[in-house]
Design a protein around this motif. Structure first.
Motif, PDB file in Angstrom:
ATOM      1  N   GLY A  73      38.513  70.575  46.360  1.00  0.00           N
ATOM      2  CA  GLY A  73      37.460  71.615  46.460  1.00  0.00           C
ATOM      3  C   GLY A  73      38.010  72.789  45.818  1.00  0.00           C
ATOM      4  N   THR A  74      39.012  72.754  45.324  1.00  0.00           N
ATOM      5  CA  THR A  74      39.773  73.966  44.511  1.00  0.00           C
ATOM      6  C   THR A  74      40.610  73.487  43.496  1.00  0.00           C
ATOM      7  N   PRO A  75      40.882  74.333  42.506  1.00  0.00           N
ATOM      8  CA  PRO A  75      41.533  74.170  41.365  1.00  0.00           C
ATOM      9  C   PRO A  75      43.096  74.028  41.330  1.00  0.00           C
ATOM     10  N   VAL A 131      59.062  71.261  52.058  1.00  0.00           N
ATOM     11  CA  VAL A 131      58.625  72.103  51.148  1.00  0.00           C
ATOM     12  C   VAL A 131      57.240  71.810  50.611  1.00  0.00           C
ATOM     13  N   GLU A 132      56.249  72.764  51.006  1.00  0.00           N
ATOM     14  CA  GLU A 132      54.790  72.422  50.575  1.00  0.00           C
ATOM     15  C   GLU A 132      54.347  73.668  49.659  1.00  0.00           C
ATOM     16  N   ILE A 133      54.225  73.431  48.333  1.00  0.00           N
ATOM     17  CA  ILE A 133      53.859  74.459  47.413  1.00  0.00           C
ATOM     18  C   ILE A 133      52.359  74.374  46.919  1.00  0.00           C
ATOM     19  N   GLN A 134      51.824  75.499  46.785  1.00  0.00           N
ATOM     20  CA  GLN A 134      50.319  75.553  46.551  1.00  0.00           C
ATOM     21  C   GLN A 134      50.406  76.167  45.341  1.00  0.00           C
ATOM     22  N   THR A 135      49.943  75.759  44.234  1.00  0.00           N
ATOM     23  CA  THR A 135      50.070  76.186  42.632  1.00  0.00           C
ATOM     24  C   THR A 135      48.939  75.773  41.945  1.00  0.00           C
ATOM     25  N   PRO A 136      48.600  76.522  40.982  1.00  0.00           N
ATOM     26  CA  PRO A 136      47.660  75.826  39.748  1.00  0.00           C
ATOM     27  C   PRO A 136      48.395  74.736  39.035  1.00  0.00           C
ATOM     28  N   ILE A 137      47.616  74.073  38.420  1.00  0.00           N
ATOM     29  CA  ILE A 137      47.863  72.782  37.726  1.00  0.00           C
ATOM     30  C   ILE A 137      48.849  73.179  36.605  1.00  0.00           C
ATOM     31  N   ASP A 138      48.607  74.285  35.808  1.00  0.00           N
ATOM     32  CA  ASP A 138      49.668  74.742  34.759  1.00  0.00           C
ATOM     33  C   ASP A 138      50.929  75.144  35.050  1.00  0.00           C
TER      34      ASP A 138
END
Length: 249
Positions: free
Chosen positions: A141-143, A110-117
């Motif tokens: 290059g992204t948050p 599983v690969e999940i893209q998410t904001p740090i919070d």
């Protein structure tokens, strides 16, 4: 002098799973000509047993069977395919059940893209579903962060909805099959009591999966090794177990 051992791979069961049948018999103990004469029947019985395993009637994986002894009748009438194929299947089943078998389950990468919070919430969701994170790295290059994890397929149903709920829709995931893993617990442990409508502990999962799968297929809930043995063989095994117990005391 004992002749050098010549290990012969009779059948690599590649089509039905990574299982191997080895001829580990000695020419001084087994008539190789008779064994070769019935090799095709033994292989068919082995493939049948590997295709429909004794636990859940599902394929067997990653198992090596060795033929260490064989007593074959010299008369062709007593070693026909109709007799040898079911016998070879029962032998494969009995040896498999006596070797502490385990269930295996498919696992997703599983690969999940998410904001740090939202990373901590993702850890929480994965831990509830027996998943574990292998890496979480920032996306250059992204948050955003990329969280990489393994998740059992059976725990993936509703995972994406649960993930979006706990991250307020900020996380997105991609799942692909990665590998097979052993299910925790012993599927043959009869001391485990499964209670309806209650989640089973992790160490009881193998037993729960086996019992529920057998129920769904209309099979008896328990697996008994005695039905794959002749009565004389069961008596001999009981005597050997008693002797071993006395030696250990």
């Amino acid at each position: 002098m004992v002749p050098s051992l010549n290990f012969c791979v009779i059948c690599a069961n590649i089509m039905q799973g990574p299982n191997i049948l080895l001829d580990d018999t000695l020419p001084t103990e087994v008539d190789k000509s008779l064994l070769n004469a019935v090799k095709d029947s033994i292989v068919q019985g082995f493939q049948w047993g590997a295709r429909e395993g004794p636990l859940c009637d599902e394929p067997i994986r990653n198992v090596k069977f060795k033929i260490v002894d064989a007593r074959i009748a010299p008369e062709p009438l007593h070693r026909g395919s109709g007799q040898l194929i079911p016998t070879a299947r029962r032998v494969a089943y009995s040896s498999f059940l006596m070797a502490t078998p385990r269930l295996m389950e498919p696992v997703y990468y599983v690969e999940i893209q998410t904001p740090i919070d939202c990373v901590s919430a993702i850890y929480t969701v994965l831990s509830r579903r027996r998943g574990h994170v292998t890496a979480d790295v920032p996306q250059p290059g992204t948050p955003a962060y990329i969280v990489k994890a393994f998740l059992p397929v059976i725990e993936s149903f509703g995972f994406e909805t649960d993930l979006r709920y706990h991250t307020q829709g900020q996380a997105f995931c991609l799942s692909v099959f990665d590998h097979w893993a052993i299910v925790p617990g012993d599927p043959l442990d009869k001391s485990i009591v499964l209670r309806p409508l209650e989640p089973a502990p992790i160490q009881h999962l193998a037993r729960e999966f086996m019992v529920k799968t057998r129920r769904r297929k209309g099979m008896s809930e328990d697996v008994s090794i005695s039905k794959f043995f002749d009565e004389a063989m069961m008596v001999e095994l009981a005597q050997q177990a008693a002797v071993l117990h006395q030696q250990m005391m």
